[in-house]
Write a protein that holds these residues in place. Structure first.
Motif, PDB file in Angstrom:
ATOM      1  N   VAL A   4       0.845  -1.191   0.000  1.00 23.44           N
ATOM      2  CA  VAL A   4       0.000   0.000   0.000  1.00 23.44           C
ATOM      3  C   VAL A   4       0.880   1.241   0.000  1.00 23.44           C
ATOM      4  CG1 VAL A   4      -1.743   1.278   1.305  1.00 23.44           C
ATOM      5  CG2 VAL A   4      -1.814  -1.210   1.237  1.00 23.44           C
ATOM      6  N   ALA A   5       0.550   2.182  -0.862  1.00 18.83           N
ATOM      7  CA  ALA A   5       1.270   3.460  -0.922  1.00 18.83           C
ATOM      8  C   ALA A   5       0.486   4.495  -0.124  1.00 18.83           C
ATOM      9  CB  ALA A   5       1.417   3.919  -2.368  1.00 18.83           C
ATOM     10  N   VAL A   6       1.185   5.167   0.792  1.00 22.46           N
ATOM     11  CA  VAL A   6       0.574   6.175   1.649  1.00 22.46           C
ATOM     12  C   VAL A   6       1.250   7.512   1.389  1.00 22.46           C
ATOM     13  CG1 VAL A   6       0.133   6.884   4.033  1.00 22.46           C
ATOM     14  CG2 VAL A   6       0.092   4.446   3.423  1.00 22.46           C
ATOM     15  N   HIS A   7       0.454   8.527   1.132  1.00 22.72           N
ATOM     16  CA  HIS A   7       0.974   9.886   0.942  1.00 22.72           C
ATOM     17  C   HIS A   7       0.728  10.663   2.222  1.00 22.72           C
ATOM     18  CE1 HIS A   7       0.197  14.074  -1.006  1.00 22.72           C
ATOM     19  NE2 HIS A   7       1.387  14.026  -0.441  1.00 22.72           N
ATOM     20  N   LEU A   8       1.817  11.041   2.897  1.00 20.29           N
ATOM     21  CA  LEU A   8       1.706  11.910   4.064  1.00 20.29           C
ATOM     22  C   LEU A   8       1.768  13.341   3.561  1.00 20.29           C
ATOM     23  CD1 LEU A   8       4.042  10.147   6.651  1.00 20.29           C
ATOM     24  CD2 LEU A   8       1.596   9.792   6.223  1.00 20.29           C
ATOM     25  N   HIS A   9       0.742  14.112   3.839  1.00 17.16           N
ATOM     26  CA  HIS A   9       0.627  15.460   3.288  1.00 17.16           C
ATOM     27  C   HIS A   9       0.569  16.512   4.388  1.00 17.16           C
ATOM     28  CE1 HIS A   9      -1.558  19.032   1.820  1.00 17.16           C
ATOM     29  NE2 HIS A   9      -0.815  18.821   0.751  1.00 17.16           N
ATOM     30  N   ALA A  10       1.185  17.636   4.102  1.00 13.65           N
ATOM     31  CA  ALA A  10       1.024  18.857   4.892  1.00 13.65           C
ATOM     32  C   ALA A  10       1.269  20.014   3.937  1.00 13.65           C
ATOM     33  CB  ALA A  10       1.997  18.908   6.065  1.00 13.65           C
ATOM     34  N   GLU A  11       0.694  21.146   4.231  1.00  8.93           N
ATOM     35  CA  GLU A  11       0.881  22.320   3.386  1.00  8.93           C
ATOM     36  C   GLU A  11       2.331  22.805   3.476  1.00  8.93           C
ATOM     37  OE1 GLU A  11      -1.263  23.671   1.198  1.00  8.93           O
ATOM     38  OE2 GLU A  11      -2.611  22.018   1.708  1.00  8.93           O
ATOM     39  N   PRO A  12       2.818  23.449   2.412  1.00 13.41           N
ATOM     40  CA  PRO A  12       4.214  23.915   2.389  1.00 13.41           C
ATOM     41  C   PRO A  12       4.613  24.756   3.597  1.00 13.41           C
ATOM     42  CG  PRO A  12       3.277  24.073   0.203  1.00 13.41           C
ATOM     43  CD  PRO A  12       2.151  23.686   1.124  1.00 13.41           C
ATOM     44  N   ASP A  13       3.739  25.621   4.075  1.00  8.88           N
ATOM     45  CA  ASP A  13       4.071  26.434   5.252  1.00  8.88           C
ATOM     46  C   ASP A  13       4.328  25.558   6.473  1.00  8.88           C
ATOM     47  OD1 ASP A  13       3.830  28.712   3.744  1.00  8.88           O
ATOM     48  OD2 ASP A  13       1.880  29.294   4.551  1.00  8.88           O
ATOM     49  N   GLU A  14       3.528  24.531   6.638  1.00 12.77           N
ATOM     50  CA  GLU A  14       3.700  23.610   7.764  1.00 12.77           C
ATOM     51  C   GLU A  14       4.988  22.802   7.607  1.00 12.77           C
ATOM     52  OE1 GLU A  14       3.048  21.190  11.201  1.00 12.77           O
ATOM     53  OE2 GLU A  14       2.453  23.206  10.630  1.00 12.77           O
ATOM     54  N   LEU A  15       5.248  22.321   6.402  1.00  8.62           N
ATOM     55  CA  LEU A  15       6.487  21.569   6.155  1.00  8.62           C
ATOM     56  C   LEU A  15       7.708  22.441   6.442  1.00  8.62           C
ATOM     57  CD1 LEU A  15       5.483  19.806   2.817  1.00  8.62           C
ATOM     58  CD2 LEU A  15       5.524  18.793   5.109  1.00  8.62           C
ATOM     59  N   ASP A  36       2.488  16.556  -7.487  1.00 10.20           N
ATOM     60  CA  ASP A  36       1.123  16.218  -7.078  1.00 10.20           C
ATOM     61  C   ASP A  36       0.503  15.097  -7.908  1.00 10.20           C
ATOM     62  OD1 ASP A  36       0.770  17.713  -4.808  1.00 10.20           O
ATOM     63  OD2 ASP A  36      -0.245  19.378  -5.814  1.00 10.20           O
ATOM     64  N   ARG A  37       0.731  15.101  -9.195  1.00 11.04           N
ATOM     65  CA  ARG A  37       0.114  14.050 -10.029  1.00 11.04           C
ATOM     66  C   ARG A  37       0.660  12.669  -9.679  1.00 11.04           C
ATOM     67  NH1 ARG A  37       2.787  12.423 -14.935  1.00 11.04           N
ATOM     68  NH2 ARG A  37       4.842  13.359 -15.088  1.00 11.04           N
ATOM     69  N   TRP A  38       1.902  12.624  -9.206  1.00 16.17           N
ATOM     70  CA  TRP A  38       2.491  11.355  -8.783  1.00 16.17           C
ATOM     71  C   TRP A  38       1.967  10.967  -7.405  1.00 16.17           C
ATOM     72  CZ3 TRP A  38       5.106   8.699 -12.359  1.00 16.17           C
ATOM     73  CH2 TRP A  38       5.644   9.402 -13.442  1.00 16.17           C
ATOM     74  N   TYR A  39       1.901  11.937  -6.493  1.00 21.29           N
ATOM     75  CA  TYR A  39       1.403  11.666  -5.148  1.00 21.29           C
ATOM     76  C   TYR A  39      -0.055  11.215  -5.184  1.00 21.29           C
ATOM     77  CZ  TYR A  39       5.471  14.297  -3.321  1.00 21.29           C
ATOM     78  OH  TYR A  39       6.726  14.755  -3.011  1.00 21.29           O
ATOM     79  N   ALA A  40      -0.812  11.690  -6.158  1.00 19.20           N
ATOM     80  CA  ALA A  40      -2.231  11.332  -6.262  1.00 19.20           C
ATOM     81  C   ALA A  40      -2.437   9.839  -6.512  1.00 19.20           C
ATOM     82  CB  ALA A  40      -2.897  12.154  -7.368  1.00 19.20           C
ATOM     83  N   ARG A  41      -1.396   9.146  -6.919  1.00 16.09           N
ATOM     84  CA  ARG A  41      -1.503   7.707  -7.159  1.00 16.09           C
ATOM     85  C   ARG A  41      -1.530   6.885  -5.872  1.00 16.09           C
ATOM     86  NH1 ARG A  41       2.489   6.012 -12.067  1.00 16.09           N
ATOM     87  NH2 ARG A  41       1.472   7.178 -13.716  1.00 16.09           N
ATOM     88  N   ALA A  42      -1.192   7.492  -4.768  1.00 13.43           N
ATOM     89  CA  ALA A  42      -1.157   6.753  -3.499  1.00 13.43           C
ATOM     90  C   ALA A  42      -2.527   6.159  -3.199  1.00 13.43           C
ATOM     91  CB  ALA A  42      -0.717   7.672  -2.365  1.00 13.43           C
ATOM     92  N   ASP A  43      -2.509   5.032  -2.518  1.00 11.43           N
ATOM     93  CA  ASP A  43      -3.761   4.369  -2.143  1.00 11.43           C
ATOM     94  C   ASP A  43      -4.519   5.166  -1.097  1.00 11.43           C
ATOM     95  OD1 ASP A  43      -3.382   1.872  -3.701  1.00 11.43           O
ATOM     96  OD2 ASP A  43      -1.651   1.647  -2.373  1.00 11.43           O
ATOM     97  N   VAL A  44      -3.780   5.769  -0.182  1.00  8.30           N
ATOM     98  CA  VAL A  44      -4.387   6.587   0.866  1.00  8.30           C
ATOM     99  C   VAL A  44      -3.555   7.843   1.086  1.00  8.30           C
ATOM    100  CG1 VAL A  44      -5.507   4.655   2.054  1.00  8.30           C
ATOM    101  CG2 VAL A  44      -3.218   5.337   2.735  1.00  8.30           C
ATOM    102  N   ARG A  45      -4.213   8.862   1.593  1.00  6.63           N
ATOM    103  CA  ARG A  45      -3.548  10.126   1.906  1.00  6.63           C
ATOM    104  C   ARG A  45      -3.878  10.492   3.347  1.00  6.63           C
ATOM    105  NH1 ARG A  45      -3.547  15.955  -1.046  1.00  6.63           N
ATOM    106  NH2 ARG A  45      -3.963  17.178   0.800  1.00  6.63           N
ATOM    107  N   VAL A  46      -2.860  10.899   4.083  1.00  5.77           N
ATOM    108  CA  VAL A  46      -3.052  11.310   5.466  1.00  5.77           C
ATOM    109  C   VAL A  46      -2.579  12.745   5.603  1.00  5.77           C
ATOM    110  CG1 VAL A  46      -2.372  10.897   7.871  1.00  5.77           C
ATOM    111  CG2 VAL A  46      -2.755   8.955   6.329  1.00  5.77           C
ATOM    112  N   GLU A  47      -3.460  13.595   6.082  1.00  5.93           N
ATOM    113  CA  GLU A  47      -3.112  14.985   6.362  1.00  5.93           C
ATOM    114  C   GLU A  47      -2.426  14.999   7.717  1.00  5.93           C
ATOM    115  OE1 GLU A  47      -2.208  18.640   6.286  1.00  5.93           O
ATOM    116  OE2 GLU A  47      -3.335  17.893   4.564  1.00  5.93           O
ATOM    117  N   THR A  48      -1.140  15.394   7.748  1.00  2.89           N
ATOM    118  CA  THR A  48      -0.357  15.310   8.978  1.00  2.89           C
ATOM    119  C   THR A  48      -0.328  16.599   9.792  1.00  2.89           C
ATOM    120  OG1 THR A  48       1.753  15.909   7.934  1.00  2.89           O
ATOM    121  CG2 THR A  48       1.122  13.572   7.900  1.00  2.89           C
ATOM    122  N   THR A  49      -0.876  17.674   9.260  1.00  4.55           N
ATOM    123  CA  THR A  49      -0.855  18.945   9.984  1.00  4.55           C
ATOM    124  C   THR A  49      -1.560  18.787  11.328  1.00  4.55           C
ATOM    125  OG1 THR A  49      -0.868  20.167   7.914  1.00  4.55           O
ATOM    126  CG2 THR A  49      -1.506  21.380   9.892  1.00  4.55           C
TER     127      THR A  49
END
Length: 168
Positions: free
Chosen positions: A87-98, A132-145
Motif C-alpha cells: 500500500v502506498a501512503v501519501h503523508l501530506h502537509a501544506e508547504p508552510d507547515e512543512l 502532485d500528479r504522482w502523489y495522487a496515485r497513493a492508495d491513501v492520503r493522510v493529512e499530517t498537519t
C-alpha cells in the motif's frame, strides 16, 4: 520533506511488527556520504538512479514499512515497484507547515539539497505542484498537519487495515 515519514514510519513499523526501511538512510549508508553530497558531486539524476535501485531492492525484501523520499515516486518504474509491494501512503502537509517543521531544525534545511537558498515554503510549494500528479496515485492520503508522529502512525495503520484487512 518534513511530512513525518521517518518518525511516523518507525512508530508504524513497530506497531505492525515489521522492519522499517528509510530509503534515504540506506542510500547514504551504501554511498558512504550524505544525500546533499551526492547531489553536489553527482547530480540529482545520479541520486535518482541510486534511489530507484534501493527501492527495487527494498520492495523485494520481507514486508516492511518503507519511507521514501518525496522524489522517489516521480518515475513510472518506481510505481511498478511500489504497486508490487503493498500500500502506498501519501503523508501530506501544506508547504508552510512543512517549512515550519524543517526550520525548527536548521540541520534539516541544510541537509535538503532541493530546497535551495530561498524561502523553504516557496520551494516546497513548487515541488508539491511538480509532484502532485504522482502523489495522487497513493492508495491513501493522510493529512499530517497538527498530528503527532504517533497520531500519524495510528491513522496510517487504520487506513492500511481498511485497504488490506487485518495485517498479520
Amino acid at each position: 520533506m518534513g511530512s513525518g515519514k521517518t518518525r511516523s514510519g518507525l512508530i508504524l513499523a513497530k506497531r505492525l511488527g515489521r522492519p522499517f526501511i528509510d530509503l534515504d538512510a540506506r542510500i547514504e549508508s551504501r554511498a558512504g556520504t550524505s544525500i546533499a553530497q551526492i547531489f553536489q558531486t553527482a547530480g540529482e539524476e545520479a541520486f535518482r538512479e541510486l534511489e530507484e535501485v534501493a527501492l527495487r531492492e527494498a520492495t523485494r525484501e520481507a514486508p516492511a514499512v518503507i519511507a521514501l523520499g518525496g522524489g522517489a515516486v516521480v518515475r513510472e518504474s518506481a510505481w511498478r515497484s511500489i504497486r508490487k509491494s503493498g500500500v502506498a501512503v501519501h503523508l501530506h502537509a501544506e508547504p508552510d507547515e512543512l517549512a515550519r517543521r524543517l526550520i525548527a531544525n536548521e540541520r534539516e534545511v541544510l541537509a535538503r539539497p532541493l530546497l535551495g537558498d530561498g524561502p523553504p515554503e516557496v520551494r516546497l510549494a513548487e515541488l508539491a505542484r511538480e509532484r502532485d500528479r504522482w502523489y495522487a496515485r497513493a492508495d491513501v492520503r493522510v493529512e499530517t498537519t497538527g498530528l503527532s508522529p504517533e497520531e500519524v502512525a495510528g491513522a496510517v495503520s487504520g487506513l492500511v487495515r481498511a485497504v488490506l484487512g487485518p495485517l498479520v
